[in-house]
Design a protein around this motif. Structure first.
Motif, PDB file in Angstrom:
ATOM      1  N   ARG A  25      -6.932   1.528  -8.768  1.00 53.78           N
ATOM      2  CA  ARG A  25      -5.567   1.384  -9.267  1.00 53.78           C
ATOM      3  C   ARG A  25      -5.380   0.066 -10.014  1.00 53.78           C
ATOM      4  NH1 ARG A  25      -2.093   5.200  -6.930  1.00 53.78           N
ATOM      5  NH2 ARG A  25      -3.417   6.978  -6.383  1.00 53.78           N
ATOM      6  N   TYR A  26      -6.165  -0.950  -9.661  1.00 55.57           N
ATOM      7  CA  TYR A  26      -6.077  -2.236 -10.367  1.00 55.57           C
ATOM      8  C   TYR A  26      -7.321  -3.052 -10.079  1.00 55.57           C
ATOM      9  CZ  TYR A  26      -4.657  -6.943 -11.722  1.00 55.57           C
ATOM     10  OH  TYR A  26      -4.616  -8.196 -12.308  1.00 55.57           O
ATOM     11  N   CYS A  27      -7.795  -3.766 -11.094  1.00 54.04           N
ATOM     12  CA  CYS A  27      -8.870  -4.739 -10.926  1.00 54.04           C
ATOM     13  C   CYS A  27      -8.609  -5.884 -11.896  1.00 54.04           C
ATOM     14  CB  CYS A  27     -10.228  -4.106 -11.196  1.00 54.04           C
ATOM     15  SG  CYS A  27     -11.611  -5.289 -11.067  1.00 54.04           S
ATOM     16  N   GLY A  28      -8.386  -7.065 -11.362  1.00 54.97           N
ATOM     17  CA  GLY A  28      -8.101  -8.209 -12.222  1.00 54.97           C
ATOM     18  C   GLY A  28      -7.663  -9.396 -11.403  1.00 54.97           C
ATOM     19  N   SER A  29      -7.157 -10.408 -12.069  1.00 60.25           N
ATOM     20  CA  SER A  29      -6.762 -11.630 -11.371  1.00 60.25           C
ATOM     21  C   SER A  29      -5.451 -11.439 -10.627  1.00 60.25           C
ATOM     22  CB  SER A  29      -6.632 -12.788 -12.360  1.00 60.25           C
ATOM     23  OG  SER A  29      -5.466 -12.642 -13.152  1.00 60.25           O
ATOM     24  N   VAL A  59      -7.417  -3.029  -6.158  1.00 56.58           N
ATOM     25  CA  VAL A  59      -6.577  -2.094  -5.404  1.00 56.58           C
ATOM     26  C   VAL A  59      -7.144  -0.690  -5.576  1.00 56.58           C
ATOM     27  CG1 VAL A  59      -4.276  -1.087  -5.131  1.00 56.58           C
ATOM     28  CG2 VAL A  59      -4.514  -3.508  -5.724  1.00 56.58           C
ATOM     29  N   ILE A  60      -7.402  -0.033  -4.448  1.00 56.80           N
ATOM     30  CA  ILE A  60      -7.904   1.331  -4.525  1.00 56.80           C
ATOM     31  C   ILE A  60      -7.032   2.258  -3.685  1.00 56.80           C
ATOM     32  CG2 ILE A  60     -10.266   0.532  -4.917  1.00 56.80           C
ATOM     33  CD1 ILE A  60     -10.968   1.364  -2.078  1.00 56.80           C
ATOM     34  N   GLN A  61      -6.938   3.482  -4.139  1.00 55.60           N
ATOM     35  CA  GLN A  61      -6.354   4.574  -3.377  1.00 55.60           C
ATOM     36  C   GLN A  61      -7.216   5.789  -3.688  1.00 55.60           C
ATOM     37  OE1 GLN A  61      -3.899   4.083  -1.199  1.00 55.60           O
ATOM     38  NE2 GLN A  61      -4.065   6.195  -0.476  1.00 55.60           N
ATOM     39  N   GLY A  91     -10.001  -9.843  -3.151  1.00 57.49           N
ATOM     40  CA  GLY A  91      -9.366  -9.046  -2.114  1.00 57.49           C
ATOM     41  C   GLY A  91      -9.420  -7.570  -2.458  1.00 57.49           C
ATOM     42  N   LEU A  92     -10.004  -6.776  -1.567  1.00 58.91           N
ATOM     43  CA  LEU A  92     -10.053  -5.323  -1.718  1.00 58.91           C
ATOM     44  C   LEU A  92      -8.915  -4.739  -0.894  1.00 58.91           C
ATOM     45  CD1 LEU A  92     -11.645  -2.823  -2.782  1.00 58.91           C
ATOM     46  CD2 LEU A  92     -12.982  -2.930  -0.664  1.00 58.91           C
TER      47      LEU A  92
END
Length: 245
Positions: free
Chosen positions: A211-215, A205-207, A37-38
């Protein structure tokens, strides 16, 4: 995991429009057989990132690769990657069936494949109606049928649940889990946090930047915290970002 082993590898990707930065120094990778999920607010750069991945928008800097190559250099790219996003839509004035037949011919696929994907997305009864009379949810199903035509290894879906009613959302979730179970990789963007939480394996998660990449499990503590709460901790208080609403 190396970039060559990843289904999707985004490295230091950036896109600027004059003085406006849409994406900045974005790096993430997508593992095979996962639903990813992006996530990000409106204006966070999700669609721009997907367009750069698919060669529809030229990056200002950095790289985006599928199966180890830029999309434009990937042999049989339209067979290996199925796409559902704004701007990749039906031919004006066609029925659902006719539009899929045009795509099938373009891709060199047998006409029988059209009926298979129509059934798969639940559009059998509406196949011969004009697409202009379709509801938004029906158009989403048609877009997914188009993406599935060539039986791709990777699906790139931009807001696939937009316009679907609760039955349609449940159907989409079940369909995506089945496709992933068959070994496909799925990268999807969405605003529906509760639905993403029930569907995906991994989260990006992008802004503008990462901001986050993982399970999903790692982010939510194995489900002890809501994805929505984790998301806003990563991107900030929504009351301070009214321009992104």
């Amino acid at each position: 995991m190396s970039a060559t082993d990843a289904v999707v590898a985004v490295e230091n990707l950036a896109k600027r429009y004059g003085e406006v930065t849409a994406v900045e120094d974005l790096t993430f990778r997508v593992r095979p057989g996962r639903i990813v999920g992006l996530l990000g607010r409106n204006g966070a750069g999700k669609t721009t990132t997907l367009r750069m991945l698919l060669g529809l928008t030229r990056p200002s800097s950095g790289t985006a690769a599928v199966f180890g190559r830029p999309y434009a250099e990937l042999p049989r790219a339209s067979h290996r990657v199925g796409v559902s996003m704004e701007g990749v839509g039906p031919t004006p004035g066609t029925s659902g069936r006719r539009d899929l037949k045009i795509w099938a011919k373009t891709l060199g696929l047998p006409a029988a494949r059209v009926d298979e994907v129509l059934h798969e997305v639940g559009l059998d009864d509406a196949a011969d109606r004009k697409v202009k009379g379709y509801s938004l949810g029906m158009r989403q199903r048609l877009n997914l049928a188009t993406a599935l035509l060539a039986d791709p290894e990777l699906l790139v879906l931009d807001e696939p649940a937009n316009g679907l009613d609760p039955d349609g959302i449940r159907w989409l979730r079940t369909t995506l889990r089945r496709l992933a179970g068959e070994g496909r990789t799925i990268l999807l963007s969405s605003h529906l946090m509760a639905e993403v939480e029930q569907t995906v394996d991994d989260i990006v998660v992008i802004q503008q930047t990462l901001r986050y990449c993982g399970s999903l499990d790692e982010l939510t503590g194995g489900g002890t915290r809501r994805l929505e709460d984790c998301f806003f901790e990563l991107v900030g208080d929504p009351s301070r970002s009214q321009t992104h609403a």
